[in-house]
Motif scaffolding. Structure first.
Motif, PDB file in Angstrom:
ATOM      1  N   HIS A  53       0.818  -1.214   0.000  1.00 51.24           N
ATOM      2  CA  HIS A  53       0.000   0.000   0.000  1.00 51.24           C
ATOM      3  C   HIS A  53       0.848   1.258   0.000  1.00 51.24           C
ATOM      4  O   HIS A  53       1.921   1.306   0.590  1.00 51.24           O
ATOM      5  N   GLU A  58      -7.017   3.012  -0.658  1.00 52.94           N
ATOM      6  CA  GLU A  58      -6.867   2.342  -1.945  1.00 52.94           C
ATOM      7  C   GLU A  58      -7.194   0.868  -1.878  1.00 52.94           C
ATOM      8  O   GLU A  58      -7.166   0.262  -0.825  1.00 52.94           O
ATOM      9  N   ASN A  59      -7.481   0.324  -3.051  1.00 52.98           N
ATOM     10  CA  ASN A  59      -7.555  -1.104  -3.284  1.00 52.98           C
ATOM     11  C   ASN A  59      -6.499  -1.453  -4.318  1.00 52.98           C
ATOM     12  O   ASN A  59      -6.287  -0.692  -5.267  1.00 52.98           O
ATOM     13  N   TYR A  61      -4.680  -4.745  -6.782  1.00 49.64           N
ATOM     14  CA  TYR A  61      -4.932  -6.029  -7.431  1.00 49.64           C
ATOM     15  C   TYR A  61      -3.755  -6.316  -8.351  1.00 49.64           C
ATOM     16  O   TYR A  61      -3.202  -5.398  -8.965  1.00 49.64           O
ATOM     17  N   THR A  78     -12.410  -4.837  -9.685  1.00 52.61           N
ATOM     18  CA  THR A  78     -13.529  -4.372  -8.864  1.00 52.61           C
ATOM     19  C   THR A  78     -14.426  -5.537  -8.455  1.00 52.61           C
ATOM     20  O   THR A  78     -14.844  -5.641  -7.301  1.00 52.61           O
ATOM     21  N   TRP A  81     -12.701  -7.553  -5.764  1.00 54.47           N
ATOM     22  CA  TRP A  81     -12.785  -6.864  -4.472  1.00 54.47           C
ATOM     23  C   TRP A  81     -14.176  -7.011  -3.873  1.00 54.47           C
ATOM     24  O   TRP A  81     -14.327  -7.308  -2.692  1.00 54.47           O
ATOM     25  N   HIS A 106     -11.151  -4.954   0.957  1.00 58.15           N
ATOM     26  CA  HIS A 106     -11.382  -4.440  -0.400  1.00 58.15           C
ATOM     27  C   HIS A 106     -12.869  -4.168  -0.613  1.00 58.15           C
ATOM     28  O   HIS A 106     -13.254  -3.118  -1.127  1.00 58.15           O
ATOM     29  N   GLN A 109     -14.126  -1.033   1.149  1.00 61.88           N
ATOM     30  CA  GLN A 109     -13.729   0.216   0.506  1.00 61.88           C
ATOM     31  C   GLN A 109     -14.584   0.480  -0.735  1.00 61.88           C
ATOM     32  O   GLN A 109     -14.961   1.614  -0.993  1.00 61.88           O
ATOM     33  N   ASN A 145     -12.645   2.520   5.436  1.00 60.20           N
ATOM     34  CA  ASN A 145     -12.051   1.504   6.295  1.00 60.20           C
ATOM     35  C   ASN A 145     -11.470   2.078   7.584  1.00 60.20           C
ATOM     36  O   ASN A 145     -10.411   1.664   8.031  1.00 60.20           O
TER      37      ASN A 145
END
Length: 165
Positions: A53, A58-59, A61, A78, A81, A106, A109, A145
Protein backbone atom coordinates in the motif's frame (compact mmCIF):
# COMPACT_ATOMS: atom_id res chain seq x y z
CA UNK A 1 4.77 -0.51 -19.15
CA UNK A 2 1.44 0.25 -20.76
CA UNK A 3 -0.37 2.73 -18.49
CA UNK A 4 -4.01 2.92 -17.59
CA UNK A 5 -7.10 0.80 -17.16
CA UNK A 6 -8.47 -0.59 -20.39
CA UNK A 7 -12.01 0.02 -19.04
CA UNK A 8 -12.12 3.20 -16.93
CA UNK A 9 -15.83 3.99 -17.45
CA UNK A 10 -16.83 0.38 -16.84
CA UNK A 11 -14.79 0.29 -13.60
CA UNK A 12 -16.60 3.37 -12.29
CA UNK A 13 -19.95 1.93 -13.39
CA UNK A 14 -19.16 -1.38 -11.65
CA UNK A 15 -18.24 0.41 -8.41
CA UNK A 16 -21.47 2.43 -8.55
CA UNK A 17 -23.56 -0.67 -9.33
CA UNK A 18 -22.27 -2.38 -6.19
CA UNK A 19 -22.57 0.81 -4.13
CA UNK A 20 -26.23 1.19 -5.10
CA UNK A 21 -26.88 -2.30 -3.75
CA UNK A 22 -25.43 -1.17 -0.41
CA UNK A 23 -27.29 2.13 -0.19
CA UNK A 24 -24.16 4.18 -0.91
CA UNK A 25 -24.20 7.17 -3.26
CA UNK A 26 -22.58 6.94 -6.65
CA UNK A 27 -18.99 8.10 -6.87
CA UNK A 28 -17.59 10.46 -9.47
CA UNK A 29 -14.33 10.07 -11.36
CA UNK A 30 -11.39 12.15 -10.11
CA UNK A 31 -8.51 12.90 -12.46
CA UNK A 32 -6.38 13.73 -9.40
CA UNK A 33 -7.05 10.30 -7.87
CA UNK A 34 -6.53 8.69 -11.26
CA UNK A 35 -3.09 10.31 -11.51
CA UNK A 36 -2.07 9.13 -8.04
CA UNK A 37 -3.43 5.62 -8.65
CA UNK A 38 -1.67 5.45 -12.00
CA UNK A 39 1.62 6.56 -10.48
CA UNK A 40 1.30 3.87 -7.80
CA UNK A 41 0.36 1.18 -10.34
CA UNK A 42 3.44 2.17 -12.37
CA UNK A 43 5.60 1.77 -9.27
CA UNK A 44 4.15 -1.64 -8.44
CA UNK A 45 4.54 -2.88 -12.02
CA UNK A 46 8.15 -1.67 -12.15
CA UNK A 47 8.78 -3.81 -9.06
CA UNK A 48 7.30 -6.98 -10.59
CA UNK A 49 3.64 -6.36 -9.62
CA UNK A 50 4.01 -7.21 -5.95
CA UNK A 51 1.45 -5.46 -3.79
CA UNK A 52 2.11 -2.97 -1.02
CA UNK A 53 0.00 0.00 0.00
CA UNK A 54 0.97 3.58 -0.74
CA UNK A 55 -0.82 4.94 2.31
CA UNK A 56 -3.76 6.37 0.36
CA UNK A 57 -7.30 5.01 0.67
CA UNK A 58 -6.87 2.34 -1.94
CA UNK A 59 -7.55 -1.10 -3.28
CA UNK A 60 -4.83 -3.07 -5.05
CA UNK A 61 -4.93 -6.03 -7.43
CA UNK A 62 -2.33 -7.96 -9.39
CA UNK A 63 -2.42 -10.76 -11.93
CA UNK A 64 0.16 -12.50 -14.06
CA UNK A 65 0.39 -14.89 -16.99
CA UNK A 66 3.04 -16.80 -18.83
CA UNK A 67 1.25 -15.87 -22.08
CA UNK A 68 2.26 -13.17 -24.51
CA UNK A 69 0.10 -10.37 -23.06
CA UNK A 70 -2.16 -9.34 -20.20
CA UNK A 71 -5.04 -6.85 -20.10
CA UNK A 72 -5.25 -4.08 -17.53
CA UNK A 73 -8.87 -4.83 -16.62
CA UNK A 74 -9.99 -2.67 -13.70
CA UNK A 75 -13.57 -3.99 -13.87
CA UNK A 76 -12.38 -7.52 -13.09
CA UNK A 77 -10.40 -6.14 -10.16
CA UNK A 78 -13.53 -4.37 -8.86
CA UNK A 79 -15.52 -7.60 -9.08
CA UNK A 80 -12.80 -9.50 -7.21
CA UNK A 81 -12.78 -6.86 -4.47
CA UNK A 82 -16.56 -6.86 -4.17
CA UNK A 83 -16.73 -10.66 -3.94
CA UNK A 84 -15.30 -10.38 -0.41
CA UNK A 85 -18.90 -9.52 0.56
CA UNK A 86 -19.38 -13.26 1.07
CA UNK A 87 -17.07 -13.10 4.11
CA UNK A 88 -18.49 -9.88 5.60
CA UNK A 89 -20.63 -10.06 8.73
CA UNK A 90 -23.29 -7.35 8.85
CA UNK A 91 -23.62 -7.06 12.64
CA UNK A 92 -23.98 -4.40 15.32
CA UNK A 93 -20.20 -4.54 15.85
CA UNK A 94 -18.91 -5.00 12.28
CA UNK A 95 -15.28 -4.00 12.82
CA UNK A 96 -14.95 -6.30 15.81
CA UNK A 97 -16.82 -9.17 14.14
CA UNK A 98 -14.88 -9.02 10.85
CA UNK A 99 -11.37 -9.74 12.03
CA UNK A 100 -9.03 -10.48 10.41
CA UNK A 101 -9.64 -7.36 8.39
CA UNK A 102 -7.75 -8.63 5.34
CA UNK A 103 -10.65 -10.83 4.25
CA UNK A 104 -13.11 -7.95 3.74
CA UNK A 105 -11.08 -4.75 3.37
CA UNK A 106 -11.38 -4.44 -0.40
CA UNK A 107 -15.15 -4.98 -0.36
CA UNK A 108 -15.72 -2.44 2.38
CA UNK A 109 -13.73 0.22 0.51
CA UNK A 110 -15.75 -0.37 -2.69
CA UNK A 111 -19.06 0.26 -0.88
CA UNK A 112 -17.83 2.70 1.81
CA UNK A 113 -20.69 5.20 1.90
CA UNK A 114 -18.60 8.27 2.74
CA UNK A 115 -16.21 7.79 -0.22
CA UNK A 116 -17.44 9.94 -3.10
CA UNK A 117 -14.58 10.06 -5.60
CA UNK A 118 -12.64 7.35 -7.41
CA UNK A 119 -9.59 7.16 -9.62
CA UNK A 120 -7.92 4.00 -10.93
CA UNK A 121 -4.73 3.20 -12.73
CA UNK A 122 -3.10 0.09 -14.13
CA UNK A 123 0.29 -0.82 -15.47
CA UNK A 124 1.66 -3.93 -17.11
CA UNK A 125 5.19 -5.21 -17.11
CA UNK A 126 7.34 -8.24 -17.79
CA UNK A 127 8.76 -9.81 -14.66
CA UNK A 128 12.34 -10.98 -14.26
CA UNK A 129 11.17 -14.52 -15.01
CA UNK A 130 9.53 -13.48 -18.28
CA UNK A 131 5.93 -13.55 -17.09
CA UNK A 132 3.56 -10.68 -17.95
CA UNK A 133 1.94 -8.97 -15.00
CA UNK A 134 -0.53 -6.19 -14.30
CA UNK A 135 -0.82 -4.04 -11.19
CA UNK A 136 -4.09 -2.18 -10.59
CA UNK A 137 -4.66 0.55 -8.00
CA UNK A 138 -7.88 2.41 -7.25
CA UNK A 139 -7.77 5.41 -4.93
CA UNK A 140 -10.81 6.64 -3.00
CA UNK A 141 -11.67 9.98 -1.43
CA UNK A 142 -12.31 10.34 1.32
CA UNK A 143 -10.66 7.04 2.21
CA UNK A 144 -12.72 4.38 3.95
CA UNK A 145 -12.05 1.50 6.30
CA UNK A 146 -11.73 3.54 9.46
CA UNK A 147 -11.03 1.03 12.20
CA UNK A 148 -14.00 1.66 14.46
CA UNK A 149 -17.27 -0.21 14.78
CA UNK A 150 -19.28 2.99 14.44
CA UNK A 151 -17.55 3.89 11.16
CA UNK A 152 -18.18 0.47 9.64
CA UNK A 153 -21.77 0.42 10.89
CA UNK A 154 -22.48 3.79 9.24
CA UNK A 155 -20.59 3.14 5.99
CA UNK A 156 -20.98 -0.55 5.06
CA UNK A 157 -24.69 -1.17 4.75
CA UNK A 158 -26.35 -4.52 4.03
CA UNK A 159 -27.28 -5.22 0.42
CA UNK A 160 -30.79 -4.36 -0.71
CA UNK A 161 -30.88 -7.40 -3.00
CA UNK A 162 -28.64 -10.12 -4.34
CA UNK A 163 -26.12 -8.68 -6.80
CA UNK A 164 -25.79 -10.44 -10.12
CA UNK A 165 -23.76 -8.81 -12.87
Amino acid sequence: MAPGCADVSAALDKHNFYRTRHQAPSMTWSSTLQASAQAWANTLASEGCGLRHSGAGENLYAASTSGSSITANCTSATTAWYNEVAAYKFTDTPWTDNQPFSKIGHFTQVVWKASVQLGCGAATATTYSGWKCVAIACHYSPPGNLAYDSSFYANVLPPLARVVM
